[in-house]
Structures are given as structure tokens and as C-alpha cells.
Write an enzyme that holds these catalytic residues in place. Structure first.
Site, PDB file in Angstrom:
ATOM      1  N   GLU A 305      11.506  -6.490  -0.340  1.00  0.00           N
ATOM      2  CA  GLU A 305      10.685  -5.909  -1.409  1.00  0.00           C
ATOM      3  C   GLU A 305      10.640  -4.391  -1.319  1.00  0.00           C
ATOM      4  OE1 GLU A 305       7.035  -9.146  -1.649  1.00  0.00           O
ATOM      5  OE2 GLU A 305       6.890  -7.463  -0.273  1.00  0.00           O
ATOM      6  N   GLY A 307      10.263  -0.579  -2.381  1.00  0.00           N
ATOM      7  CA  GLY A 307       9.664   0.160  -3.490  1.00  0.00           C
ATOM      8  C   GLY A 307      10.165   1.598  -3.444  1.00  0.00           C
ATOM      9  N   ARG A 308       9.653   2.330  -2.436  1.00  0.00           N
ATOM     10  CA  ARG A 308       9.965   3.755  -2.308  1.00  0.00           C
ATOM     11  C   ARG A 308      11.471   4.048  -2.297  1.00  0.00           C
ATOM     12  NH1 ARG A 308       6.354   7.124   0.497  1.00  0.00           N
ATOM     13  NH2 ARG A 308       5.574   5.257   1.528  1.00  0.00           N
ATOM     14  N   CYS A 376      -9.783  21.462  -9.070  1.00  0.00           N
ATOM     15  CA  CYS A 376     -10.894  22.153  -8.436  1.00  0.00           C
ATOM     16  C   CYS A 376     -11.136  21.567  -7.059  1.00  0.00           C
ATOM     17  CB  CYS A 376     -12.113  22.006  -9.317  1.00  0.00           C
ATOM     18  SG  CYS A 376     -13.173  23.386  -9.112  1.00  0.00           S
ATOM     19  N   GLU A 377     -10.249  21.848  -6.151  1.00  0.00           N
ATOM     20  CA  GLU A 377     -10.263  21.240  -4.824  1.00  0.00           C
ATOM     21  C   GLU A 377      -9.375  22.126  -3.950  1.00  0.00           C
ATOM     22  OE1 GLU A 377     -11.471  17.751  -4.749  1.00  0.00           O
ATOM     23  OE2 GLU A 377     -11.130  17.526  -2.625  1.00  0.00           O
ATOM     24  N   TYR A 405       5.123   6.326  -5.773  1.00  0.00           N
ATOM     25  CA  TYR A 405       3.730   6.569  -5.440  1.00  0.00           C
ATOM     26  C   TYR A 405       3.228   7.932  -5.942  1.00  0.00           C
ATOM     27  CZ  TYR A 405       4.844   2.585  -2.504  1.00  0.00           C
ATOM     28  OH  TYR A 405       5.272   1.366  -2.055  1.00  0.00           O
TER      29      TYR A 405
HETATM   30  N1  LLP Z   1       5.693  -5.174  -0.047  1.00  0.00           N
HETATM   31  C1  LLP Z   1       4.377  -5.064   0.214  1.00  0.00           C
HETATM   32  C2  LLP Z   1       3.587  -6.257   0.480  1.00  0.00           C
HETATM   33  C3  LLP Z   1       3.776  -3.796   0.243  1.00  0.00           C
HETATM   34  O1  LLP Z   1       2.483  -3.691   0.525  1.00  0.00           O
HETATM   35  C4  LLP Z   1       4.557  -2.649  -0.024  1.00  0.00           C
HETATM   36  C5  LLP Z   1       3.952  -1.322  -0.022  1.00  0.00           C
HETATM   37  C6  LLP Z   1       5.916  -2.820  -0.320  1.00  0.00           C
HETATM   38  C7  LLP Z   1       6.454  -4.095  -0.310  1.00  0.00           C
HETATM   39  C8  LLP Z   1       6.828  -1.674  -0.628  1.00  0.00           C
HETATM   40  O2  LLP Z   1       6.930  -0.785   0.437  1.00  0.00           O
HETATM   41  P1  LLP Z   1       7.964   0.430   0.344  1.00  0.00           P
HETATM   42  O3  LLP Z   1       9.369  -0.133   0.291  1.00  0.00           O
HETATM   43  O4  LLP Z   1       7.644   1.214  -0.892  1.00  0.00           O
HETATM   44  O5  LLP Z   1       7.717   1.221   1.568  1.00  0.00           O
HETATM   45  N2  LLP Z   1       0.940   4.876  -1.240  1.00  0.00           N
HETATM   46  C9  LLP Z   1       1.688   4.989  -0.010  1.00  0.00           C
HETATM   47  C10 LLP Z   1       2.561   3.799   0.204  1.00  0.00           C
HETATM   48  C11 LLP Z   1       1.782   2.501   0.170  1.00  0.00           C
HETATM   49  C12 LLP Z   1       2.681   1.293   0.332  1.00  0.00           C
HETATM   50  C13 LLP Z   1       1.944   0.078  -0.016  1.00  0.00           C
HETATM   51  N3  LLP Z   1       2.699  -1.132   0.135  1.00  0.00           N
HETATM   52  C14 LLP Z   1       2.502   6.269  -0.033  1.00  0.00           C
HETATM   53  O6  LLP Z   1       2.422   7.012  -1.004  1.00  0.00           O
HETATM   54  O7  LLP Z   1       3.201   6.590   0.930  1.00  0.00           O
END
Ligand code: LLP
Length: 455
Positions: A305, A307-308, A376-377, A405
Site C-alpha cells: 500500500e 502512498g508517498r 499568523c504563526e 501529505y
Molecule cells: N497503509 C497504511 C495502513 C498507512 O497508515 C499508511 C500511511 C500507508 C499505507 C501509506 O504509507 P506511505 O507509503 O505513504 O509511507 N502524514 C505523514 C504520513 C502519515 C502516514 C500515515 N499512514 C507525513 O506527512 O509524513
């Protein structure tokens, strides 16, 4: 927008997550920056700033790298999912579906966006440590696989699923007890995590589910964290998961899916050194294969899965430079027309980024400045002490690797409207997110009648 044609490449795999900028980044004869064949200063003039850019080729190349690596290194079936919390939109849903990806959602909003973007329900997985009944019903009615995270999920589902209805398709998330080195807010695999069942309760839960006619457990899930550069924790995860798979099958669950989560990091600044997508997949595929083999388990379908590492590098943000404040012997602040509302990562996680001027990307770096947002921070600083050519008000600042993100974590702090977004390909740009207007920020405000009379 160009047609939804999947990415194809005969060349070695691109691994965009190791790039500092989209793979289509180039400079024209006048030394100005282009992405996706589009001149960045033109885009800023046409659509205004702040502006989120999405490079279609980079996003597709990242999808392609995952798919090809899964095919190459994993002898069993596989299915990559896009973790849409990284950046959820109709256009990204459409695009990742056309690349053969399913999608991971954590709310009705993300499920809805995916479904409207053409992802079919049976390729969507719903996560969350506190799902509402409305979300569970929506998921069940749309054939979405539900990842049960805790007893509360089980209790709610038991009362929601109709007695004679089709059993809900479930995955079970557990905390694998694996530590990894990343920001403590984005670590999830260690024991002190709000997500998932404790490993020690697994047998009891699996037995309980075996006796639940409303449940069909099809998979197991674990995720250890995000922006991870190490490979060892993923290797360790494979054996913990294979052990859980063995147990689930012994108890009688026909579990076919092993979902190892996401977590691969990207390069935000020169010194970041993430493994490539190919290496990450290879490590996990080999580890899962070996862990199953030594336990004599039929190979599960391997699900990951990311994302980033799919959308991060494909995204770039343009800002217009405005005011400047120099404090002798201390610091020069250069302010831009966005900040923590469109990119809350620096203030939340002290994240670092790379930036340049759109029309002078390789100009001599004459000064050290701190790029401040307009909120404003005092902590609203996007980049601290970076070297840039001397800039003036009206110049366009380019911040790279903002595809993950940023938009999805944006806010309207200070009632700042959300930026516009465009997708870029072959010199063409298409609007995918209209710029919010100040008037629209009042759309949910209600002034009760008794206040209207007050002068
Ligand atoms: N699967 C689950 C269950 C997750 O909780 C996440 C991310 C992913 C997959 C995807 O992870 P990735 O491949 O994107 O690392 N807001 C934070 C990142 C929070 C990630 C939350 N869960 C940031 O900006 O670094």
C-alpha cells in the site's frame, strides 16, 4: 487531459522516489524550469499561486516501477494499492486505476472519491482505528474490503451486517511489534500504537471470527510506518506475517491476501537516500516468499500500500515571493503566498524540502534565506536557511516533492483558500482542483436568527 494510457517503458525502471524533482524536469534555452513540458512561470501566471502541480509521467512511472517489480520478484499473485491518504482526488483515482492499482481509503470521503474516480469497490480497502457505522455501512454496501482494527469494529459489524446478507470481506490488522526509524508520529508497527490488534490476541480474535457467519476473513494486514529508509524492518515483518498467516489458516480461515502496508520513503533533500521502489519490492517479495516457503504455506496474494513513494515526487508547489525582512547577523525572511495551510509538514514534523527559483534554477546561490509562509504563526516556515539566487517580489519559488501529505493535509487556517491544482503532460496543463474562493470559506457558517437582530 491526455487519455488514460498506462505507462510503458522498455528502459530500466525509473525509481522516481529517489529523484529530487519529477522525472520530466528540464531547463529551457533561457535557463527556466519546465515540468511535464510546461514552463513553470507560465503556469503560475495562468493559474495563480500557490499552485499544486502533478506530473503525470512521474506518477505513472512510479506505478509502473511497483507493478513491474512485483511481477519480477514475486512468483505468486500480487495487487498494489495506492494509499490515498497521501493525496486523494478524482484524477489520481482515475490514473492509478488505469495503472492497475487498487486503493486504500480511511474514510467515506476517500472511498467516495475513489469510487467516483472509477476504482471498483472490490479493489478498495477501508482502514481506520475508529470507523463510524456510516463508514462501515458505506464500505459494506459498495463491496469494499474492511480492515478490522479492533474489537469495536467487530462489534459494530456484527450488528450492521444483515443476518442473511453476504458476509463482509475482511482483513485483520495487527501490530507486528517492529521498530523502525522515522518520526514518532508516523511510526505504527511498534507495540505502543493505536492501530491494530496486539499479536498476543491474534489467536483469540481469529477463533472468534471463525465462528462468525457474517465475516469472511480474506487477508492479514500490518504497516510499520512511513518515510522509512531501512529495509530490515520490512524483512522482519515478512516472517511475523507468515507466522500469523499460518495460524489463521490452521484455524480454518481461507486467507489468501497478505498486506504488508506501505512506508517506502522518498528523497526530499540531497542527503536523503531511500531505497528504490524496485529494491523495496524485491526485499519484501523475497522475504515473503522465503517466510512462506519455510513454513510450507501456499503463497498468498501479496498486497502493498504505497502512498508517498507513488505521488510524493510527482508533486511540486509553486508560490509567489512577496515581502522580505532582513535581521542583520541573524536571518533574512523571504515570504511566500502560501505556507502551513497548503504544506503543514514542516511545522508538524520539521520536514525538509528542496526549492529553487522557477526562472533561475541554476542561478548562483548568492544568499541564505528562510522561506516563511503567510500565516499568523512564527513557526510557519517552509524552508529554513536555504541558499538561493537573490530573489525579488513577484518571483516564483518552486518547492519539490510536495505530492504526498500536502494537499491531503491542507487546512484553511487563517481562512486562507485552498490552492488550485493542475496535472501536466506533454506541454499541456489541465485544472484538476479549482482554486477555492474566500466567499466559499463561509459556506458552512450559520448565523442563528437571534444574532441577526443584534446590532
Ligand atoms: N497503509 C497504511 C495502513 C498507512 O497508515 C499508511 C500511511 C500507508 C499505507 C501509506 O504509507 P506511505 O507509503 O505513504 O509511507 N502524514 C505523514 C504520513 C502519515 C502516514 C500515515 N499512514 C507525513 O506527512 O509524513
Amino acid at each position: 487531459m491526455s487519455d488514460c494510457i498506462p505507462y510503458e517503458s522498455d528502459q530500466d525502471l525509473f525509481n522516481p522516489n529517489r529523484n529530487l524533482s519529477p522525472i520530466t524536469t528540464e531547463v529551457d534555452g533561457l535557463g527556466r524550469l519546465l515540468i511535464g513540458g510546461c514552463l513553470l512561470s507560465d503556469l503560475a501566471a495562468r493559474y495563480g499561486t500557490p499552485l499544486y502541480l502533478l506530473d503525470e509521467v512521474t506518477l505513472r512511472a512510479s506505478c509502473f516501477a511497483y507493478k513491474k517489480a512485483l511481477e519480477k520478484y514475486y512468483p505468486g499473485p500480487s495487487m498494489p494499492l495506492y494509499a490515498s491518504k497521501a493525496n486523494s482526488s478524482l484524477v489520481i483515482s482515475k490514473l492509478i486505476t488505469s495503472e492497475g492499482f487498487g486503493l486504500d481509503a480511511v474514510s467515506e470521503g476517500e472511498m467516495l472519491t475513489a469510487l467516483r474516480g472509477g476504482v471498483s469497490g472490490d479493489r478498495i480497502v477501508l482502514h481506520g482505528n475508529n470507523k463510524s457505522d456510516q463508514e462501515l455501512i458505506f464500505a459494506y454496501e459498495n463491496g469494499v474490503t474492511i480492515v478490522i482494527d479492533n474489537q469495536h469494529d467487530i462489534h459494530r459489524l456484527r450488528s450492521i451486517i444483515p443476518r442473511e446478507g453476504t458476509p463482509a470481506r475482511l482483513m485483520l490488522r495487527f501490530t507486528p511489534g517492529i521498530e523502525c526509524h522515522t518520526h514518532e508520529y508516523i511510526r505504527t508497527g511498534h507495540l505502543d500504537s493505536k492501530f491494530g490488534f496486539d499479536l498476543e490476541h491474534l489467536e483469540k480474535i481469529l477463533t472468534e471470527l471463525k465462528n462468525s457467519s457474517w465475516a469472511r476473513l480474506s487477508g492479514l494486514h500490518a504497516h510499520i510506518g512511513s518515510q522509512i529508509f531501512e529495509l530490515q524492518p520490512h524483512k522482519d515483518l515478512a516472517s511475523v506475517m507468515a507466522e500469523a498467516l499460518k495460524l489463521a489458516r490452521e484455524i480454518g480461515h481461507p486467507v489468501e491476501d497478505l498486506n504488508v502496508g506501505g512506508g517506502l520513503g522518498i528523497r526530499y533533500v540531497e542527503s536523503d537516500d531511500p531505497p528504490s521502489i524496485e529494491n523495496w519490492v524485491k526485499t519484501i517479495a523475497n522475504a515473503v516468499y522465503e517466510a512462506c516457503n519455510t513454513r510450507n504455506l501456499d503463497l498468498p496474494r501479496l498486497i502493498c500500500e504505497p502512498g508517498r513513494s507513488l505521488v510524493g515526487t510527482a508533486g511540486t508547489t509553486l508560490y509567489k515571493i512577496g515581502s522580505r525582512k532582513s535581521i542583520p547577523n541573524i536571518r533574512t525572511y523571504v515570504s511566500v503566498d502560501g505556507g502551513m495551510s497548503d504544506n503543514p509538514r514542516p511545522i508538524t514534523y520539521q520536514s525538509l524540502y528542496t526549492a529553487c527559483l522557477a526562472d533561475k534554477p541554476f542561478g548562483p546561490k548568492e544568499e541564505i534565506v528562510t522561506i516563511a509562509g503567510k500565516h499568523c504563526e512564527s513557526g510557519d516556515v517552509l524552508l529554513k536557511d536555504i541558499s538561493l539566487p537573490v530573489s525579488k517580489s513577484g518571483d516564483i519559488l518552486v518547492v519539490f516533492s510536495t505530492g504526498a501529505y500536502n494537499n491531503s493535509m491542507s487546512s484553511n487556517y487563517n481562512r486562507i483558500p485552498s490552492p488550485a491544482g493542475v496535472i501536466l503532460k506533454d506541454g499541456e496543463s489541465d485544472l484538476v482542483q479549482r482554486r477555492e474562493q474566500p466567499e466559499e470559506l463561509l459556506r458552512y457558517d450559520i448565523l442563528p436568527a437571534r444574532f441577526i437582530k443584534v446590532i
